[in-house]
Design a protein around this motif. Structure first.
Motif, PDB file in Angstrom:
ATOM      1  N   ASN A   1       0.825  -1.206   0.000  1.00  0.00           N
ATOM      2  CA  ASN A   1       0.000   0.000   0.000  1.00  0.00           C
ATOM      3  C   ASN A   1       0.861   1.258   0.000  1.00  0.00           C
ATOM      4  OD1 ASN A   1      -2.878   0.977   0.247  1.00  0.00           O
ATOM      5  ND2 ASN A   1      -1.983   2.008   1.995  1.00  0.00           N
ATOM      6  N   GLU A   2       1.977   1.214   0.731  1.00  0.00           N
ATOM      7  CA  GLU A   2       2.896   2.351   0.733  1.00  0.00           C
ATOM      8  C   GLU A   2       3.515   2.555  -0.647  1.00  0.00           C
ATOM      9  OE1 GLU A   2       6.999   3.868   2.973  1.00  0.00           O
ATOM     10  OE2 GLU A   2       6.027   2.007   3.589  1.00  0.00           O
ATOM     11  N   GLY A   3       3.892   1.453  -1.297  1.00  0.00           N
ATOM     12  CA  GLY A   3       4.481   1.559  -2.627  1.00  0.00           C
ATOM     13  C   GLY A   3       3.515   2.139  -3.638  1.00  0.00           C
ATOM     14  N   MET A   4       2.251   1.694  -3.601  1.00  0.00           N
ATOM     15  CA  MET A   4       1.268   2.213  -4.546  1.00  0.00           C
ATOM     16  C   MET A   4       0.928   3.669  -4.252  1.00  0.00           C
ATOM     17  SD  MET A   4      -1.267  -0.973  -5.438  1.00  0.00           S
ATOM     18  CE  MET A   4      -1.641  -1.429  -3.762  1.00  0.00           C
ATOM     19  N   THR A   5       0.960   4.047  -2.964  1.00  0.00           N
ATOM     20  CA  THR A   5       0.713   5.450  -2.628  1.00  0.00           C
ATOM     21  C   THR A   5       1.839   6.335  -3.134  1.00  0.00           C
ATOM     22  OG1 THR A   5      -0.546   4.793  -0.675  1.00  0.00           O
ATOM     23  CG2 THR A   5       0.277   7.052  -0.730  1.00  0.00           C
TER      24      THR A   5
END
Length: 439
Positions: free
Chosen positions: A379-383
């Motif tokens: 989720n951090e990477g996609m954000t």
């Protein structure tokens, strides 16, 4: 009674053939088997939503995501209508975007570490309170600085699209084809929300009252996140932070991939501003919204069709082909604008939209990102990718606006062409720097 010495026919079955024992005139009668139904174009999507819980979390996520296309337009119309300054309205929105670029990755990191439901609900509540504070400050004539502070509080809005993609990645962790379909659906949903959101916001603010768009968006977002968070069965598991673990931005290949997202965002941002300027210069400013909707519609349709097709094996090659197609199709609006006809530009934007930021290019980019970032930090990477995209939109808007104002609106369409070409060069530089997942 007479005795009938003619026996009744006896049928013997051999394979798919019925053999008559005493009737040579119909010795072979083929057995009728029902025809096989060919899978439809959208069978992969039916399979996707047959997964238990998928429809419920998708419905909640759509409600939460729709306001993403409403808030900025609503804020501009509300502030400009009350204070009579588009410059102030633009500055407030730009400040909120800048704060979001800083806060969003931290919010996403908390989601990965502590779970979607535990973090998304309070983070959304803070953002909703920020939107309502902005509404009250505008309504009651509060000082200008309070508008900046209130809108900055909305930066805690969680990346609902990223959380939905993380659920699909968890549900289909062993099925690359299903993940490809899910990523395509999510991109189409993003495009649909950003196509419908501004239209809904403009209608609410003009037909009801200036604050109606912001108020409706806040209610929809809070309701959607509550529905989404309630679906605990499909929520990905949390993973405690590993000491010494690297941030996703420092993983091999991630900086180059984020640069591609940045350049792709510049395509989208410059195209939007230049089209607004071109329509206004042609004396059809009111038609700018519907013209831009054609680009969004082309992108949405392309995303859905791309998801229903079987993807090529190597994701990096797919990305290279998609960005090359995007670069080539960006010349269509540039050529159409040289005629001075808004209708020609509108006709060019439909096929151009089929390859721009939110269609196959973004779908494949997200697939590559999922191969680079571990599941515990997904989720951090996609954000981070969305943040890069937003940064590109801001830079593209500035470049396209400068060209449209200081040269000509038609020449402004050179900005998306140049941005797409940069994205293509960056994509080529990705070779050997990312782990290219296969489908």
């Amino acid at each position: 009674m007479p005795v009938h010495d003619t026996p009744s026919p006896l049928l013997a079955v051999s394979g798919d053939v019925l053999i008559a024992a005493d009737r040579p005139d119909y010795a072979y009668a083929p057995r009728r088997t029902p025809p096989r139904r060919r899978p439809g174009r959208f069978s992969p999507y039916r399979r996707l939503f047959a997964t238990p819980g998928a429809r419920a979390f998708t419905a909640g996520n759509f409600l939460a995501r729709l306001p993403m296309g409403m808030f900025s337009v609503s804020a501009v119309m509300m502030i400009a209508g009350s204070r009579g300054s588009y410059a102030l309205a633009g500055a407030v929105v730009a400040t909120g975007l800048a704060v979001t670029a800083v806060v969003a990755p931290w919010t996403a990191r908390l989601v990965d570490r502590h779970g979607q439901a535990r973090v998304a609900v309070p983070a959304t509540a803070v953002a909703v309170l920020g939107s309502l504070a902005l509404l009250l400050c505008v309504r009651h004539g509060a000082p200008d600085w309070t508008l900046f502070a209130a809108y900055a509080a909305t930066a805690t809005t969680p990346n609902t699209g990223g959380m939905s993609r993380a659920r699909w990645a968890h549900l289909f962790r062993d099925d690359p084809a299903a993940r490809h379909t899910a990523n395509s659906f999510e991109q189409a949903a993003d495009e649909l929300c950003f196509m419908l959101g501004p239209v809904a916001a403009a209608f609410l603010c003009t037909a009801l009252f200036p604050e109606a768009g912001t108020l409706t968006g806040a209610v929809l977002m809070m309701t959607g996140v509550l529905v989404f968070a309630a679906q605990r069965a499909t929520e990905p598991p949390t993973t405690p932070r590993t000491p010494g673990a690297r941030s996703p931005v420092r993983l091999p290949g991630m900086p180059a991939l984020l640069a591609v997202f940045l350049a792709t965002g510049a395509v989208f941002g410059s195209m939007e501003v230049v089209t607004l300027a071109f329509a206004d210069g042609a004396g059809h400013g009111a038609m700018a919204g519907p013209v831009l909707a054609l680009q969004a519609a082309g992108s949405c349709a392309a995303g859905l069709l791309y998801g229903s097709a079987r993807p090529a094996r190597h994701a990096h090659r797919r990305l290279l082909v998609c960005v090359a197609a995007m670069t080539a199709l960006m010349f269509l609006p540039l050529v159409a604008a040289s005629t001075g006809s808004l209708a020609a530009v509108a006709a060019a934007l439909l096929p151009a939209g089929a390859a721009t930021a939110t269609a196959p290019t973004m779908v494949t980019g997200m697939t590559l990102l999922q191969g680079v970032v571990p599941a515990a930090r997904l989720n951090e990477g996609m954000t981070l990718a969305v943040t890069a995209l937003l940064g590109g939109i801001a830079a593209g808007s500035a470049a396209g606006g400068w060209l449209a104002e200081h040269v000509t609106p038609a020449a402004g369409y050179g900005a998306p062409v140049a941005s797409a070409a940069v994205a293509l060069l960056l994509c080529a530089a990705l070779t050997g720097t990312t782990k290219a997942p296969t489908s």
